[in-house]
Design a protein around this motif. Structure first.
Motif, PDB file in Angstrom:
ATOM      1  N   ARG A  80       0.837  -1.197   0.000  1.00 14.57           N
ATOM      2  CA  ARG A  80       0.000   0.000   0.000  1.00 14.57           C
ATOM      3  C   ARG A  80       0.876   1.253   0.000  1.00 14.57           C
ATOM      4  NH1 ARG A  80      -5.075   1.218  -1.288  1.00 14.57           N
ATOM      5  NH2 ARG A  80      -5.932  -0.511  -0.051  1.00 14.57           N
ATOM      6  N   GLY A  81       1.964   1.215   0.748  1.00 12.41           N
ATOM      7  CA  GLY A  81       2.831   2.379   0.882  1.00 12.41           C
ATOM      8  C   GLY A  81       3.537   2.797  -0.383  1.00 12.41           C
ATOM      9  N   VAL A  82       3.830   1.848  -1.287  1.00 16.74           N
ATOM     10  CA  VAL A  82       4.485   2.232  -2.539  1.00 16.74           C
ATOM     11  C   VAL A  82       3.509   2.352  -3.696  1.00 16.74           C
ATOM     12  CG1 VAL A  82       6.737   1.331  -1.884  1.00 16.74           C
ATOM     13  CG2 VAL A  82       5.136  -0.170  -3.084  1.00 16.74           C
ATOM     14  N   ARG A  83       2.304   1.783  -3.566  1.00 17.93           N
ATOM     15  CA  ARG A  83       1.307   1.959  -4.622  1.00 17.93           C
ATOM     16  C   ARG A  83       0.826   3.406  -4.675  1.00 17.93           C
ATOM     17  NH1 ARG A  83      -1.148  -2.838  -6.841  1.00 17.93           N
ATOM     18  NH2 ARG A  83       0.547  -4.357  -6.857  1.00 17.93           N
ATOM     19  N   ASP A  84       0.812   4.089  -3.539  1.00 16.76           N
ATOM     20  CA  ASP A  84       0.471   5.513  -3.493  1.00 16.76           C
ATOM     21  C   ASP A  84       1.769   6.294  -3.645  1.00 16.76           C
ATOM     22  OD1 ASP A  84      -0.012   8.167  -2.646  1.00 16.76           O
ATOM     23  OD2 ASP A  84      -1.658   7.545  -1.360  1.00 16.76           O
ATOM     24  N   LYS A  85       1.990   6.877  -4.825  1.00 21.74           N
ATOM     25  CA  LYS A  85       3.277   7.496  -5.124  1.00 21.74           C
ATOM     26  C   LYS A  85       3.550   8.732  -4.266  1.00 21.74           C
ATOM     27  CE  LYS A  85       3.842   4.369  -8.229  1.00 21.74           C
ATOM     28  NZ  LYS A  85       4.671   3.183  -7.883  1.00 21.74           N
ATOM     29  N   ALA A  86       2.492   9.430  -3.854  1.00 20.80           N
ATOM     30  CA  ALA A  86       2.694  10.570  -2.961  1.00 20.80           C
ATOM     31  C   ALA A  86       3.167  10.090  -1.599  1.00 20.80           C
ATOM     32  CB  ALA A  86       1.392  11.368  -2.831  1.00 20.80           C
ATOM     33  N   LEU A  87       2.535   9.038  -1.098  1.00 22.35           N
ATOM     34  CA  LEU A  87       2.945   8.467   0.181  1.00 22.35           C
ATOM     35  C   LEU A  87       4.362   7.913   0.103  1.00 22.35           C
ATOM     36  CD1 LEU A  87       2.434   7.453   3.054  1.00 22.35           C
ATOM     37  CD2 LEU A  87       1.218   5.485   2.066  1.00 22.35           C
ATOM     38  N   PRO A 147      13.205  13.112  -5.230  1.00 17.17           N
ATOM     39  CA  PRO A 147      13.013  14.536  -5.539  1.00 17.17           C
ATOM     40  C   PRO A 147      11.917  15.167  -4.674  1.00 17.17           C
ATOM     41  CG  PRO A 147      12.993  13.197  -7.538  1.00 17.17           C
ATOM     42  CD  PRO A 147      12.931  12.245  -6.387  1.00 17.17           C
ATOM     43  N   MET A 148      11.990  16.479  -4.511  1.00 15.95           N
ATOM     44  CA  MET A 148      10.893  17.217  -3.899  1.00 15.95           C
ATOM     45  C   MET A 148       9.611  16.857  -4.635  1.00 15.95           C
ATOM     46  SD  MET A 148       9.495  19.342  -1.854  1.00 15.95           S
ATOM     47  CE  MET A 148      10.918  20.084  -1.033  1.00 15.95           C
ATOM     48  N   THR A 149       8.567  16.531  -3.893  1.00 15.52           N
ATOM     49  CA  THR A 149       7.330  16.036  -4.505  1.00 15.52           C
ATOM     50  C   THR A 149       6.143  16.885  -4.080  1.00 15.52           C
ATOM     51  OG1 THR A 149       8.222  13.777  -4.492  1.00 15.52           O
ATOM     52  CG2 THR A 149       5.850  14.016  -4.794  1.00 15.52           C
ATOM     53  N   TYR A 150       5.339  17.278  -5.057  1.00 14.35           N
ATOM     54  CA  TYR A 150       4.097  18.002  -4.820  1.00 14.35           C
ATOM     55  C   TYR A 150       2.938  17.063  -5.142  1.00 14.35           C
ATOM     56  CZ  TYR A 150       7.109  22.148  -5.148  1.00 14.35           C
ATOM     57  OH  TYR A 150       8.106  23.081  -4.959  1.00 14.35           O
ATOM     58  N   ALA A 151       1.845  17.177  -4.382  1.00  9.33           N
ATOM     59  CA  ALA A 151       0.649  16.383  -4.647  1.00  9.33           C
ATOM     60  C   ALA A 151      -0.537  17.322  -4.832  1.00  9.33           C
ATOM     61  CB  ALA A 151       0.378  15.421  -3.504  1.00  9.33           C
ATOM     62  N   ALA A 152      -1.415  16.978  -5.763  1.00  9.78           N
ATOM     63  CA  ALA A 152      -2.575  17.831  -6.035  1.00  9.78           C
ATOM     64  C   ALA A 152      -3.762  16.969  -6.427  1.00  9.78           C
ATOM     65  CB  ALA A 152      -2.264  18.826  -7.152  1.00  9.78           C
ATOM     66  N   ALA A 153      -4.896  17.223  -5.791  1.00 11.43           N
ATOM     67  CA  ALA A 153      -6.108  16.483  -6.123  1.00 11.43           C
ATOM     68  C   ALA A 153      -6.706  16.953  -7.440  1.00 11.43           C
ATOM     69  CB  ALA A 153      -7.134  16.631  -4.996  1.00 11.43           C
ATOM     70  N   ARG A 154      -6.385  18.188  -7.841  1.00  8.83           N
ATOM     71  CA  ARG A 154      -6.877  18.743  -9.111  1.00  8.83           C
ATOM     72  C   ARG A 154      -5.714  19.418  -9.826  1.00  8.83           C
ATOM     73  NH1 ARG A 154     -12.014  22.208  -7.255  1.00  8.83           N
ATOM     74  NH2 ARG A 154     -11.828  22.913  -9.423  1.00  8.83           N
ATOM     75  N   ALA A 183      -8.362  13.871 -15.759  1.00 10.12           N
ATOM     76  CA  ALA A 183      -8.867  12.492 -15.747  1.00 10.12           C
ATOM     77  C   ALA A 183      -7.989  11.540 -14.948  1.00 10.12           C
ATOM     78  CB  ALA A 183      -8.994  11.984 -17.180  1.00 10.12           C
ATOM     79  N   GLU A 184      -6.870  12.030 -14.427  1.00  8.30           N
ATOM     80  CA  GLU A 184      -5.899  11.156 -13.780  1.00  8.30           C
ATOM     81  C   GLU A 184      -6.087  11.022 -12.270  1.00  8.30           C
ATOM     82  OE1 GLU A 184      -4.104   9.281 -15.377  1.00  8.30           O
ATOM     83  OE2 GLU A 184      -3.381  10.176 -17.236  1.00  8.30           O
ATOM     84  N   GLY A 185      -7.001  11.774 -11.684  1.00  9.50           N
ATOM     85  CA  GLY A 185      -7.163  11.697 -10.236  1.00  9.50           C
ATOM     86  C   GLY A 185      -6.039  12.436  -9.523  1.00  9.50           C
ATOM     87  N   MET A 186      -5.660  11.941  -8.338  1.00  9.48           N
ATOM     88  CA  MET A 186      -4.566  12.562  -7.594  1.00  9.48           C
ATOM     89  C   MET A 186      -3.288  12.541  -8.417  1.00  9.48           C
ATOM     90  SD  MET A 186      -3.459  13.999  -4.764  1.00  9.48           S
ATOM     91  CE  MET A 186      -4.560  13.599  -3.411  1.00  9.48           C
ATOM     92  N   LEU A 187      -2.607  13.686  -8.470  1.00  5.95           N
ATOM     93  CA  LEU A 187      -1.383  13.823  -9.250  1.00  5.95           C
ATOM     94  C   LEU A 187      -0.205  14.116  -8.340  1.00  5.95           C
ATOM     95  CD1 LEU A 187      -2.879  16.173 -11.962  1.00  5.95           C
ATOM     96  CD2 LEU A 187      -2.148  13.814 -12.398  1.00  5.95           C
ATOM     97  N   ILE A 188       0.972  13.708  -8.779  1.00  7.13           N
ATOM     98  CA  ILE A 188       2.196  14.174  -8.132  1.00  7.13           C
ATOM     99  C   ILE A 188       3.071  14.835  -9.187  1.00  7.13           C
ATOM    100  CG2 ILE A 188       2.117  12.382  -6.363  1.00  7.13           C
ATOM    101  CD1 ILE A 188       4.550  11.082  -7.753  1.00  7.13           C
TER     102      ILE A 188
END
Length: 289
Positions: free
Chosen positions: A87-94, A107-114, A159-164
């Motif tokens: 579960r921890g690696v399937r979520d790329k933001a996590l 790398p520095m990572t940003y997450a965005a729901a939209r 269309a991609e959902g949560m993005l990083i």
């Protein structure tokens, strides 16, 4: 032993896990295969204590198989890999957050729901690599060269959902895929999907001590036993751009038997063997695959 493989339709005819399942059966082990994305499953019967010695997951990131793996773990069954680690690696933001907090070169990572929220990223961070947080197999990975280009991609990204998003790491146009099987590491050099137009290739290469140490650390930080790590060689050294819980294991010599044997060892040991000093680079790492 009695094993259960969770396999999505996408991997129904894939070498991994089809060849591994065949190898296990040839050795006399009982292997059940569940296809959670294309069949009705009697969960109450399938997931019960004592039903199998171990459960193994090979599914797409957003597929329903992970839920079943977690259910198996919840009733005390051994899973390969550990369900929480998967579960921890399937979520790329996590995965990025855990990796950086564990001292990995992520790398520095940003997450965005939209996608419009990505416009808040400072211009100095461009170019960016933008991808779905639940992506796999290179799906949806985009190189965004400027804020203007990002604005023009808003509709397709929606269309991609949560993005990083991560700042692009300058590189030679190739990356490394490093596989860990039973504590041994194997490296393959591949053409990068972010550099279209070049000849597509993948070949085994020697693995440096520096990259091997980074990959071994990734397994320990994320709690994985069978895994793959995508590494870029940037101007400041190796950078981890992705971690996969059950990759293709292409370029691993005799992968069929090696992966099958590793699964059996993990099943007999009740799961994870991480923490042992067994991670090593095979002497044959430089041979062509």
């Amino acid at each position: 032993m009695k094993l259960c493989f969770l396999v999505e339709e996408q991997y129904r005819y894939d070498g991994m896990p089809v060849e591994v399942i065949s190898q296990l059966r040839e050795w006399g082990h009982h292997v059940d295969v569940l296809r959670p994305g294309s069949s009705l499953i009697r969960v109450s019967d399938a997931v019960r204590a004592g039903s199998h010695d171990a459960w193994v997951l090979k599914t797409v990131s957003g597929g329903p198989g992970l839920t079943l793996l977690e259910a198996a773990a919840a009733v005390g069954l051994t899973t390969v890999n550990d369900a929480r680690s998967v579960r921890g690696v399937r979520d790329k933001a996590l995965a990025a957050a855990v990796g950086r907090s564990g001292g990995l070169p992520v790398p520095m990572t940003y997450a965005a729901a939209r996608p419009e929220f990505l416009a808040e990223i400072p211009d100095a961070e461009f170019p960016l690599v933008v991808k779905p947080a639940d992506g796999s197999s290179g799906r949806g990975v985009r190189l965004v060269v400027s804020p203007g280009a990002l604005a023009g991609m808003k509709e397709e990204l929606a269309a991609e959902g949560m993005l990083i998003a991560q700042p692009y790491v300058p590189n030679s146009g190739v990356d490394l895929k490093v596989y860990s099987v039973a504590g041994e590491l194997y490296a393959a050099q591949r053409s990068s999907p972010l550099h279209p137009g070049q000849t597509v290739f993948e070949r085994r290469v020697p693995l440096s001590a520096e990259v091997a140490a980074v990959v071994a650390a990734a397994g320990a930080v994320h709690g994985l036993d069978l895994y793959g790590v995508d590494v870029l060689l940037g101007p400041d050294g190796p950078v981890i751009v992705d971690v996969n819980d059950f990759p293709s294991f292409r370029q691993v010599p005799d992968a069929r038997a090696r992966v099958a044997r590793a699964i059996l060892d993990l099943a007999r040991g009740g799961g994870s063997v991480m923490g042992s000093p067994a991670l090593r680079v095979p002497a044959t790492a430089g041979e062509a695959g």
